[in-house]
Design an enzyme around this catalytic site. Structure first.
Site, PDB file in Angstrom:
ATOM      1  N   GLY A  90       5.018  40.573 -11.777  1.00 54.15           N
ATOM      2  CA  GLY A  90       5.295  39.148 -11.567  1.00 54.15           C
ATOM      3  C   GLY A  90       4.687  38.369 -12.720  1.00 54.15           C
ATOM      4  N   ASN A 133      12.620  43.928  -9.729  1.00 58.01           N
ATOM      5  CA  ASN A 133      11.904  43.656  -8.498  1.00 58.01           C
ATOM      6  C   ASN A 133      10.789  44.686  -8.393  1.00 58.01           C
ATOM      7  OD1 ASN A 133      10.910  43.320  -5.978  1.00 58.01           O
ATOM      8  ND2 ASN A 133      12.903  43.268  -4.951  1.00 58.01           N
ATOM      9  N   ASP A 146       2.548  35.650  -5.188  1.00 54.80           N
ATOM     10  CA  ASP A 146       2.828  35.108  -3.847  1.00 54.80           C
ATOM     11  C   ASP A 146       2.294  33.711  -3.586  1.00 54.80           C
ATOM     12  OD1 ASP A 146       4.219  37.289  -3.055  1.00 54.80           O
ATOM     13  OD2 ASP A 146       2.606  38.218  -1.910  1.00 54.80           O
ATOM     14  N   THR A 184      -3.019  33.157 -18.307  1.00 53.77           N
ATOM     15  CA  THR A 184      -1.679  33.090 -17.716  1.00 53.77           C
ATOM     16  C   THR A 184      -1.341  31.627 -17.468  1.00 53.77           C
ATOM     17  OG1 THR A 184      -2.154  33.106 -15.335  1.00 53.77           O
ATOM     18  CG2 THR A 184      -2.219  35.244 -16.476  1.00 53.77           C
ATOM     19  N   GLU A 185      -0.055  31.349 -17.400  1.00 60.54           N
ATOM     20  CA  GLU A 185       0.392  29.971 -17.200  1.00 60.54           C
ATOM     21  C   GLU A 185      -0.110  29.435 -15.858  1.00 60.54           C
ATOM     22  OE1 GLU A 185       2.071  32.414 -18.548  1.00 60.54           O
ATOM     23  OE2 GLU A 185       2.507  31.560 -20.523  1.00 60.54           O
ATOM     24  N   GLU A 186      -0.066  30.292 -14.851  1.00 61.35           N
ATOM     25  CA  GLU A 186      -0.524  29.867 -13.534  1.00 61.35           C
ATOM     26  C   GLU A 186      -2.042  29.626 -13.548  1.00 61.35           C
ATOM     27  OE1 GLU A 186       1.914  29.274 -11.453  1.00 61.35           O
ATOM     28  OE2 GLU A 186       0.519  28.502  -9.939  1.00 61.35           O
TER      29      GLU A 186
HETATM   30  N1  SAM Z   1       1.428  36.104 -13.193  1.00 63.10           N
HETATM   31  C1  SAM Z   1       1.992  34.872 -13.719  1.00 63.10           C
HETATM   32  C2  SAM Z   1       0.885  33.872 -14.008  1.00 63.10           C
HETATM   33  O1  SAM Z   1      -0.241  34.119 -13.584  1.00 63.10           O
HETATM   34  O2  SAM Z   1       1.166  32.861 -14.655  1.00 63.10           O
HETATM   35  C3  SAM Z   1       3.041  34.268 -12.783  1.00 63.10           C
HETATM   36  C4  SAM Z   1       2.561  33.837 -11.429  1.00 63.10           C
HETATM   37  S1  SAM Z   1       3.884  33.170 -10.452  1.00 63.10           S
HETATM   38  C5  SAM Z   1       3.043  32.209  -9.262  1.00 63.10           C
HETATM   39  C6  SAM Z   1       4.467  34.592  -9.560  1.00 63.10           C
HETATM   40  C7  SAM Z   1       5.609  35.280 -10.290  1.00 63.10           C
HETATM   41  O3  SAM Z   1       5.961  36.491  -9.640  1.00 63.10           O
HETATM   42  C8  SAM Z   1       6.868  34.446 -10.343  1.00 63.10           C
HETATM   43  O4  SAM Z   1       7.279  34.306 -11.680  1.00 63.10           O
HETATM   44  C9  SAM Z   1       7.876  35.235  -9.518  1.00 63.10           C
HETATM   45  O5  SAM Z   1       9.194  35.084  -9.970  1.00 63.10           O
HETATM   46  C10 SAM Z   1       7.362  36.658  -9.691  1.00 63.10           C
HETATM   47  N2  SAM Z   1       7.735  37.596  -8.633  1.00 63.10           N
HETATM   48  C11 SAM Z   1       7.685  37.367  -7.300  1.00 63.10           C
HETATM   49  N3  SAM Z   1       8.090  38.462  -6.623  1.00 63.10           N
HETATM   50  C12 SAM Z   1       8.384  39.410  -7.556  1.00 63.10           C
HETATM   51  C13 SAM Z   1       8.864  40.738  -7.486  1.00 63.10           C
HETATM   52  N4  SAM Z   1       9.102  41.327  -6.319  1.00 63.10           N
HETATM   53  N5  SAM Z   1       9.057  41.412  -8.638  1.00 63.10           N
HETATM   54  C14 SAM Z   1       8.820  40.831  -9.826  1.00 63.10           C
HETATM   55  N6  SAM Z   1       8.373  39.577  -9.954  1.00 63.10           N
HETATM   56  C15 SAM Z   1       8.158  38.865  -8.840  1.00 63.10           C
END
Ligand code: SAM
Length: 303
Positions: free
Chosen positions: A48, A158, A181, A278-280
């Protein structure tokens, strides 16, 4: 195409050449995997990955290690892919945190610095050095000259499905779950990225001695993740002191190096990136939210 969620029948049949052309050649026959030119496999998985901040900041720290972001959203994956492409074309002059810079460089298809006149190259290098200072990369951790982000890529997938189709047993040395999540509470247990079933898969692809990282600003999610990982027999939580000393102790051969001060510095930079790159993570920082993290060592399989 990244619009389809495709997965290979087995890791051996995966074509990594589109992701890491410096490391793999395309398959010569249908159903075959890519030809591995340097004997390297993906070792870090950023599950993710979102906009890719973690993998992109770790890549120059571990220039010999292949790392992959896994992201389910099409546009986000495309963005990360463009960003990596721009960095490969012009590793010195693109600020990976600046969307305009990235878009411009991607559109322009700027030459590799090797092809640039020396004067311009020096300018780029000076800018790069300044930037790395800003980013807190210590000079001794800087990648070798000519480094061009060949070791990082992003895959639309996924991550809750088919992980063992991409990675062999014990292939990974690090797996990251950073700010996963956000709608944790609304999700059913089975739909969560950390669950007993999925932990078995993560343990399968992670080698003994490898490390699993979590971080979140959602306290209930932190409790959920740590209690489930803690209940899983193949993971042992590191103490704060152990986290601080990752890389110094070679343990079960964590990430495959001899323990050293330099390695510890590198691993400390990993923790910094987990928390801040990370961006988040930056968003949480801007909003002055709290963050809780955990690091887990994959234990050896029982006899
Ligand atoms: N890790 C990054 C950060 O810290 O900036 C992104 C955090 S963001 C809140 C969560 C990310 O997980 C989203 O971009 C979402 O699309 C992705 N995601 C959610 N379920 C996923 C899955 N089953 N497989 C791959 N990516 C997933």
């Amino acid at each position: 195409s990244i619009h389809h969620l495709e997965y290979p029948p087995s890791p051996a049949q995966m074509d990594w050449s589109t992701h890491f052309p410096a490391f793999f050649e395309p398959p010569t026959a249908e159903g075959q995997g890519s030809k591995n030119l340097k004997g390297k496999k993906v070792e870090f998985a950023d599950v993710g990955c979102g906009f890719g901040g973690l993998s992109i900041s770790l890549a120059p720290l571990f220039p010999e290690t292949l790392m992959l972001g896994l992201e389910i959203r099409v546009q986000v994956t495309q963005y990360v892919s463009d960003k990596i492409r721009a960095l490969r074309l012009n590793p010195g002059s693109v600020d990976p945190d600046n969307a305009e810079d990235v878009a411009a460089a991607a559109a322009e298809g700027t030459a590799h610095p090797e092809d640039e006149p020396a004067a311009k190259r020096q300018k780029v290098e000076a800018k790069d050095a300044k930037k790395s200072k800003v980013r807190g990369i210590k000079p001794e951790l800087m990648p070798p000259e000519g480094y061009a982000y060949d070791n990082v890529s992003v895959l639309r997938a996924n991550a809750m499905k088919f992980l063992p189709n991409f990675f062999e047993k014990g292939q990974l040395s690090k797996i990251f779950f950073l700010f996963p999540d956000p709608h944790f509470k609304a999700r059913k247990h089975k739909a969560r990225i950390i669950s007993p079933t999925l932990l078995a898969e993560y343990a399968y692809v992670l080698r003994p001695g490898g490390l699993l990282y979590t971080i979140t600003d959602v306290p209930d999610l932190h409790i959920w993740m740590t209690s489930h990982i803690g209940a899983f027999p193949l993971f042992q939580r590191l103490t704060d002191e152990e986290i601080d000393n990752i890389g110094l102790t070679s343990g079960e051969g964590v990430v495959g190096y001899e323990g050293s001060d330099l390695q510890r510095e590198r691993e400390r930079a990993v923790m910094e990136a987990v928390k801040k790159r990370t961006e988040e993570g930056r968003k949480v920082e801007r909003n002055q939210g709290g963050k809780e993290w955990s690091v887990w060592r994959r234990l050896p399989d029982p006899e």
